[in-house]
Motif scaffolding. Sequence first.
Motif, PDB file in Angstrom:
ATOM      1  N   LEU A 116       0.824  -1.200   0.000  1.00 22.73           N
ATOM      2  CA  LEU A 116       0.000   0.000   0.000  1.00 22.73           C
ATOM      3  C   LEU A 116       0.864   1.258   0.000  1.00 22.73           C
ATOM      4  O   LEU A 116       1.975   1.272   0.558  1.00 22.73           O
ATOM      5  CB  LEU A 116      -0.924   0.015   1.215  1.00 22.73           C
ATOM      6  N   ASN A 117       0.348   2.302  -0.620  1.00 25.60           N
ATOM      7  CA  ASN A 117       1.004   3.602  -0.626  1.00 25.60           C
ATOM      8  C   ASN A 117       0.827   4.230   0.755  1.00 25.60           C
ATOM      9  O   ASN A 117      -0.269   4.649   1.131  1.00 25.60           O
ATOM     10  CB  ASN A 117       0.386   4.489  -1.711  1.00 25.60           C
ATOM     11  N   PHE A 157      -2.499   5.761   2.839  1.00 28.72           N
ATOM     12  CA  PHE A 157      -3.213   4.936   3.805  1.00 28.72           C
ATOM     13  C   PHE A 157      -2.789   5.154   5.259  1.00 28.72           C
ATOM     14  O   PHE A 157      -3.548   4.801   6.163  1.00 28.72           O
ATOM     15  CB  PHE A 157      -3.063   3.456   3.434  1.00 28.72           C
ATOM     16  N   ASP A 178       0.781  -2.315   6.087  1.00 30.00           N
ATOM     17  CA  ASP A 178       1.146  -1.653   4.837  1.00 30.00           C
ATOM     18  C   ASP A 178       1.291  -2.612   3.676  1.00 30.00           C
ATOM     19  O   ASP A 178       1.703  -2.227   2.581  1.00 30.00           O
ATOM     20  CB  ASP A 178       2.433  -0.826   4.995  1.00 30.00           C
ATOM     21  N   GLU A 179       0.983  -3.887   3.909  1.00 26.33           N
ATOM     22  CA  GLU A 179       0.887  -4.860   2.815  1.00 26.33           C
ATOM     23  C   GLU A 179      -0.132  -5.915   3.218  1.00 26.33           C
ATOM     24  O   GLU A 179      -0.372  -6.162   4.402  1.00 26.33           O
ATOM     25  CB  GLU A 179       2.250  -5.483   2.495  1.00 26.33           C
ATOM     26  N   ALA A 193      -1.655   1.284  -4.642  1.00 25.62           N
ATOM     27  CA  ALA A 193      -1.004   0.033  -4.228  1.00 25.62           C
ATOM     28  C   ALA A 193      -0.214  -0.535  -5.392  1.00 25.62           C
ATOM     29  O   ALA A 193      -0.566  -0.328  -6.565  1.00 25.62           O
ATOM     30  CB  ALA A 193      -2.039  -0.981  -3.738  1.00 25.62           C
ATOM     31  N   SER A 240      -8.626  -1.065 -10.292  1.00 23.97           N
ATOM     32  CA  SER A 240      -7.897  -2.091  -9.553  1.00 23.97           C
ATOM     33  C   SER A 240      -7.687  -3.330 -10.417  1.00 23.97           C
ATOM     34  O   SER A 240      -8.649  -3.889 -10.963  1.00 23.97           O
ATOM     35  CB  SER A 240      -8.664  -2.468  -8.281  1.00 23.97           C
ATOM     36  N   LEU A 293      -9.146  -2.681   4.058  1.00 24.66           N
ATOM     37  CA  LEU A 293      -8.675  -2.047   2.824  1.00 24.66           C
ATOM     38  C   LEU A 293      -9.851  -1.623   1.964  1.00 24.66           C
ATOM     39  O   LEU A 293      -9.895  -0.500   1.449  1.00 24.66           O
ATOM     40  CB  LEU A 293      -7.782  -3.023   2.050  1.00 24.66           C
TER      41      LEU A 293
END
Length: 704
Positions: free
Chosen positions: A145-146, A150, A158-159, A184, A219, A257
């Motif tokens: 994730l950016n 986020f 973060d992932e 992401a 996405s 998410l």
Amino acid sequence: MNILVYSGEGTSRTSLAHTVNSLRALVGHHYDVMKIDAQGLLTEPWEESTSLLVMPGGRDLPYMRDLNGRVNTRIKEYVHNGGRYLGLCAGAYYASSRVVFEPQTPLEVIGDRELQFFGGECRGAVFPGFVYDSEKGANAVQIRLNKQVFEPLRLGFDETRVYFNGGGFFVAPEQFSSTTQVLAWYGDEDQQAGGGSDTPTPRAAIVACQVGRGLALLSGVHPEYDAAHLDARNPEYGPMPNVVSRLIERDAERIRLLQSLVKLMGLKLTEVVPPPAAAAVATGSDAGAAVIPVGAIMGIPSLTPLYLASVHPSLTADLARTLASMATPEGLIKEANDTFQLIPSPQHPIPEHTPTLVETSEGETEEQIIKNLVICPDQVPSTLLTPEFAMGDYFRHLQEARGSGLAGPMARFGSTLLYGQVVSSTQTMLDKNFGLCQHLPNGLVCNATIQVAGRGRGRNSWISPPGCLQFSMVLRHPVAARHASAVFVQYLVALAVVEAVRSRPGYEEIPMRLKWPNDIYAEAPLDHPSQAVAHESENGMPKMVKIGGVLVNSNFSGSEFLLVIGCGVNTTNPNPTTSVNHLIRYYNERHGTNLALFTQESLLARVLTKFEELYNGFLGGNGTGFAQFEQLYYRRWLHADALVTLTTETPHRQVRVKGITLDYGLLRTVAVDETGREVPGQEFRLQPDGNSFDMMKGLISQKS
């Protein structure tokens, strides 16, 4: 407001089901999540009432064939003017400027696309092994994730891993940095994947694109897929631990998410606290996050028992005998759509049932579970069993509302009540179980606090929140009553809702109105008079918002129509538009009055007694039918002399609404010329179920 999910040719049925179910769970209390096909996107006036348009996974080429040209132009204008677009897998390919899919293979698809929300190329599949209509290429892919996007949302990770099957990546998004932000990237493991080895990592998996005043979120992965509804035993997922088990391990993260992506699109989330006893998945850095059951779609509560009681125990006893005669020795009533377990009294134990998966008529898979139906033979259930609806208070309000004017055999509507705190759909339980419905007494009402699969007209379906009065009623309408066409029942119910409030002394000016054919509207209250200009509609009148609606399903049974009347009206919850009580509070503030607010119990009682009064007059009334209520109906509706555009005619014709016909309840309109004068002899009559109406915008168009 609506969320539209494309369901036309090329859409994956599995992707469609996951998309609809997840959105209804996350935002269904605020938005009506509906399916729409190419014809609907072409002909219906959907833009003004749509908060989000979703293009799910599937095949991109059929999307092109059915949507290129006029439909894509409407989609582009909708987003440019402030709308939102969510493209998932194929829907993301489709919204890019160019597609490169599986080059130099039998699956090759290469070409430009019309929407061009992402200015560059979407290339895939990122991971090898994709096969159409198969899970052979499915994967639990890692995405990073950016943090810039986020971290403020405090996800706690973060992932994570999400479902993938054939998706692409967005090539060189940095070239479009003025309009595109990467949300992401695919994880490090995708360096060994397909999709073009000449492209360096990281590869963008999810991007957000500013499009005029609107937003497109695209996405290549499927965060909407709920692993609990995937079959882990499918050999195409590989040996254990396989794709499904790895997804389930991270499902709590997937839900958070998806919630964050919904927030980034500016949508309101349903706030639901999961039951504390549920098993949970948690991460070490996530101490402040909600506890989420393994594999659960957050926001959809479990069904609760149905409780059957009546204003008099003898009515309950009569119906209990009828139901017992329909049941198996195990106490099961097996019907076309549902199975009910009879429980003799609230003192008996309530069994737990295991859900089963069934295929719907649309080819989708959904869960079904046996519904417990508890008979209350002597008295209404305790509020400990029905904390959101006091059945005793309801019956007291019903008798008070009836007074002496509706006594004896004519006082029947609502005398028997079937209530559940959380149900699938009150309308479906009656209408789709015809054998059971035939044995139910005239005027039986089924109501609920929350519906997880509520039904409206056409494609409408929603998860209805607490605070919305929602009920369905059985009505046996005699075929022999030629003067009283069954088509007018929907008008009488809608009128009864408005009159239940406005006929009460002191409440005459509460601004509830009728929108033809079956919606209940209200003037949007202003938080402060200085905001009046900002809240006014385009024609200078107060903005009107929907607070309720009516649905009537009909079956023919012998000498009568067996009608199931469904009604919902927002009573106490001001979201997503406003509510009856919010209107009353605002009126009290503006006029210095102290009008009492309604409870669910008191409003239901007043609506039913008012409808009973209108309906009895409708059947009697010296054979005048709806004519005796015509002027009252016109005083309450929104459309007196309204000018609308009839888009079913070529060229389009402007017409003026004159009223409804008294034979079949058709909308009566007269053509007008350029100056607004009526054209003699050019009358158009339109039927409710043959046209789609956006009369607040001045459009009437033919349904597909």
